[in-house]
Motif scaffolding. Structure first.
Motif, PDB file in Angstrom:
ATOM      1  N   TYR A  17       0.357  -1.643  -0.248  1.00 21.55           N
ATOM      2  CA  TYR A  17      -0.087   0.044  -0.068  1.00 21.55           C
ATOM      3  C   TYR A  17       0.574   1.030   0.172  1.00 21.55           C
ATOM      4  O   TYR A  17       1.771   1.400   0.790  1.00 21.55           O
ATOM      5  CB  TYR A  17      -1.181  -0.136   1.608  1.00 21.55           C
ATOM      6  N   ASN A  18       0.027   2.342  -0.220  1.00 21.47           N
ATOM      7  CA  ASN A  18       1.091   3.433  -0.106  1.00 21.47           C
ATOM      8  C   ASN A  18      -0.131   4.653  -0.075  1.00 21.47           C
ATOM      9  O   ASN A  18      -1.236   3.881   0.620  1.00 21.47           O
ATOM     10  CB  ASN A  18       1.312   4.088  -2.157  1.00 21.47           C
ATOM     11  N   TYR A 208      14.193  -1.167  -4.538  1.00 26.65           N
ATOM     12  CA  TYR A 208      14.142  -0.455  -5.551  1.00 26.65           C
ATOM     13  C   TYR A 208      13.348   0.257  -6.462  1.00 26.65           C
ATOM     14  O   TYR A 208      12.727   1.712  -6.199  1.00 26.65           O
ATOM     15  CB  TYR A 208      14.561  -1.630  -6.321  1.00 26.65           C
ATOM     16  N   LEU A 209      12.505  -0.688  -5.348  1.00 28.14           N
ATOM     17  CA  LEU A 209      10.800   0.410  -6.064  1.00 28.14           C
ATOM     18  C   LEU A 209      10.360   1.145  -5.511  1.00 28.14           C
ATOM     19  O   LEU A 209       9.962   2.473  -6.420  1.00 28.14           O
ATOM     20  CB  LEU A 209       9.491  -0.722  -5.726  1.00 28.14           C
ATOM     21  N   ASN A 210      10.757   1.280  -4.540  1.00 32.76           N
ATOM     22  CA  ASN A 210      10.517   2.651  -3.773  1.00 32.76           C
ATOM     23  C   ASN A 210      11.416   4.245  -4.131  1.00 32.76           C
ATOM     24  O   ASN A 210      11.464   5.260  -4.071  1.00 32.76           O
ATOM     25  CB  ASN A 210      10.957   2.642  -2.138  1.00 32.76           C
ATOM     26  N   SER A 211      13.111   3.698  -4.209  1.00 34.38           N
ATOM     27  CA  SER A 211      13.904   4.508  -5.436  1.00 34.38           C
ATOM     28  C   SER A 211      13.682   4.896  -6.472  1.00 34.38           C
ATOM     29  O   SER A 211      13.723   5.855  -7.273  1.00 34.38           O
ATOM     30  CB  SER A 211      15.424   4.017  -4.959  1.00 34.38           C
ATOM     31  N   HIS A 212      12.554   4.108  -7.160  1.00 27.55           N
ATOM     32  CA  HIS A 212      12.650   4.172  -9.137  1.00 27.55           C
ATOM     33  C   HIS A 212      11.235   4.166  -9.793  1.00 27.55           C
ATOM     34  O   HIS A 212      11.044   4.415 -11.039  1.00 27.55           O
ATOM     35  CB  HIS A 212      13.782   2.872  -9.356  1.00 27.55           C
ATOM     36  N   PRO A 217       5.876   6.713  -1.672  1.00 29.37           N
ATOM     37  CA  PRO A 217       6.569   5.648  -0.923  1.00 29.37           C
ATOM     38  C   PRO A 217       5.542   4.788  -0.443  1.00 29.37           C
ATOM     39  O   PRO A 217       4.541   4.787   0.380  1.00 29.37           O
ATOM     40  CB  PRO A 217       6.484   5.918   1.681  1.00 29.37           C
ATOM     41  N   VAL A 218       6.216   3.284  -0.516  1.00 37.04           N
ATOM     42  CA  VAL A 218       5.002   1.654  -0.329  1.00 37.04           C
ATOM     43  C   VAL A 218       5.518   1.136   0.173  1.00 37.04           C
ATOM     44  O   VAL A 218       6.836   0.827   0.292  1.00 37.04           O
ATOM     45  CB  VAL A 218       5.622   0.918  -1.575  1.00 37.04           C
TER      46      VAL A 218
END
Length: 232
Positions: A17-18, A208-212, A217-218
């Protein structure tokens, strides 16, 4: 729960979730359009973001909103281990179906958090696969096994379970022996043990998801059902 992206049917893993949305995780390669031998996320063809995804039990399709494969191509990722093992996608759940989703892993409960430490050879792991090859026989879905070690600089964990993961189990949630999210089942291997499986590391994939990823934020949703690990 299964997801169907185009012609690819996979087992969903964890709930994320975000600030505004909920997502179901699947392996990025479940949306792949190339040959089964295309396994590098930095060179393999895949369906685009925005692709509708059928979610088992949902009244409306979800939407593919993140793919590590698409993101790595867009950002010109050069690290070989990241290209080989970063295999996570998120499917946005339609608002009409958000109340139908429970973040608990079937049978085992949890996750209780994310595993961020090395997993040792012989450590216990647990996973739940829902491949259509099992013809709906749910007693075959929970699988218990052990680690055969890490590879790819910690990006992947090789595991062996009884029964092994098979096609259609791709994307399955994999837990450590204490209920933490270890990763996502991504491959069937012939070595070091025939029938072993590769598991993409959740802590690295989510970082990686949260950086790219461009979703803000997830976070991983923790299970609402208590984790239990069956006796050996």
């Amino acid at each position: 729960m299964n997801t169907i992206t185009g012609q690819g049917e996979c087992t969903a893993n964890f709930l994320f979730y975000n600030a505004t949305d909920e997502f179901i995780g699947q392996a990025a390669h479940c949306a792949g359009t190339g040959a089964p031998t295309e396994t590098s996320g930095c060179t393999s063809a895949t369906m685009p973001l925005g692709t509708p995804v059928k979610i088992g039990g949902a009244s409306k399709p979800g939407t593919l909103v993140y793919s590590s494969w698409i993101t790595m191509v867009k950002d010109h990722e050069q690290d070989a281990n990241t290209c080989s093992f970063n295999d996570l996608a998120l499917v946005k759940i339609d608002p009409a179906d958000r109340g139908k989703v429970n973040p608990s892993v079937p049978f085992f409960g949890g996750p209780t958090g994310i595993s961020t430490t090395a997993i040792n050879v012989g450590d216990r792991i647990l996973t739940y696969g829902n491949s259509p090859l099992r013809a709906g026989l749910s007693p075959l879905s929970p699988k218990i096994g052990f680690s055969l070690g890490d590879e790819g600089g910690g990006w992947s964990h090789t595991c062996y379970t009884v029964t092994p993961g098979v096609p259609g189990d791709s994307g399955s949630a994999v837990l450590t022996g204490d209920g933490k999210a270890l990763g996502v089942l991504t491959s069937l291997a012939l070595a070091p043990v025939a029938g072993s499986n590769g598991v993409g590391d959740m802590s690295r994939e989510l970082s990686y998801l949260n950086s790219h990823g461009g979703l803000g934020p997830v976070a991983l949703a923790l299970g609402t059902e208590a984790f239990h690990s069956p006796a050996p």
